[in-house]
Design an enzyme around this catalytic site. Sequence first.
Site, mmCIF file in Angstrom:
data_model
loop_
_atom_site.group_PDB
_atom_site.id
_atom_site.type_symbol
_atom_site.label_atom_id
_atom_site.label_comp_id
_atom_site.label_asym_id
_atom_site.label_seq_id
_atom_site.Cartn_x
_atom_site.Cartn_y
_atom_site.Cartn_z
ATOM 1 N N HIS A 1 0.853 -1.182 0.000
ATOM 2 C CA HIS A 1 0.000 0.000 0.000
ATOM 3 C C HIS A 1 0.892 1.236 0.000
ATOM 4 C CE1 HIS A 1 -3.822 -2.036 1.825
ATOM 5 N NE2 HIS A 1 -3.269 -2.756 0.866
ATOM 6 N N GLU B 1 1.094 3.812 1.863
ATOM 7 C CA GLU B 1 1.648 4.179 3.166
ATOM 8 C C GLU B 1 2.840 3.298 3.527
ATOM 9 O OE1 GLU B 1 -2.943 4.482 3.625
ATOM 10 O OE2 GLU B 1 -1.501 3.352 2.410
ATOM 11 N N CYS C 1 -5.946 2.048 5.868
ATOM 12 C CA CYS C 1 -6.648 0.843 6.290
ATOM 13 C C CYS C 1 -6.075 0.382 7.634
ATOM 14 C CB CYS C 1 -6.485 -0.257 5.234
ATOM 15 S SG CYS C 1 -4.805 -0.911 5.128
ATOM 16 N N CYS D 1 -2.268 -0.440 7.500
ATOM 17 C CA CYS D 1 -1.410 0.743 7.421
ATOM 18 C C CYS D 1 -1.443 1.549 8.716
ATOM 19 C CB CYS D 1 -1.806 1.599 6.223
ATOM 20 S SG CYS D 1 -1.472 0.758 4.651
#
Length: 187
Positions: free
Chosen positions: A76, A78, A106, A109
């Site tokens: 992701h 992040e 999410c 993260c």
Amino acid sequence: MGKRKSADGETNGDAAASFLPDSGANDEFFMGFAPNEARTARDAGEVPVGAVVVIDNQIAGSGHNLPIGSNDPTAHAEIVALREAARRVGNYRLPEATLYVTIEPCAMCAGALINARVKRLVYGVADLRAGGVETVFQICTNSSLNHQVEVTSGVRAEEGRRLVQAFFRERRKTATPPPVVAADTGE
């Protein structure tokens, strides 16, 4: 609970949140880099999420969604940005870092922000289905954890919202329907 400051300057929790070292102008400035990362993800066919990690008013890491292209479910935006920043500073802890991301992180993260001891999170648009920070889970400000992250939400939210909505609108238009499979008649 942890400190929280919204884009409009309202604080919730500790009064010190109004004296954060990063001003709203800094947040607007650094958040401007995250949509550029999101567009890179979009152009690669990934969900358009972009992130930058800032330490001492300098970008220490940046990233965009890469799970499809890298066959890595943890790639992701992040996580990619945090990994780059940690490599750059030579430490897995980033206690003076601010992470700027186009969409609410999410749960995975948000957990990474806790583990890295990130000081602040600034995000744009809320994720009503999978938000790990405020909308579904409140991981970053959970007092049961050994670290809390200061959270500012709503910064350049409309820009992030438009990127994601346009991406999925286009994806629905170009999606091919699943093939029709003939029923097995046993003959």
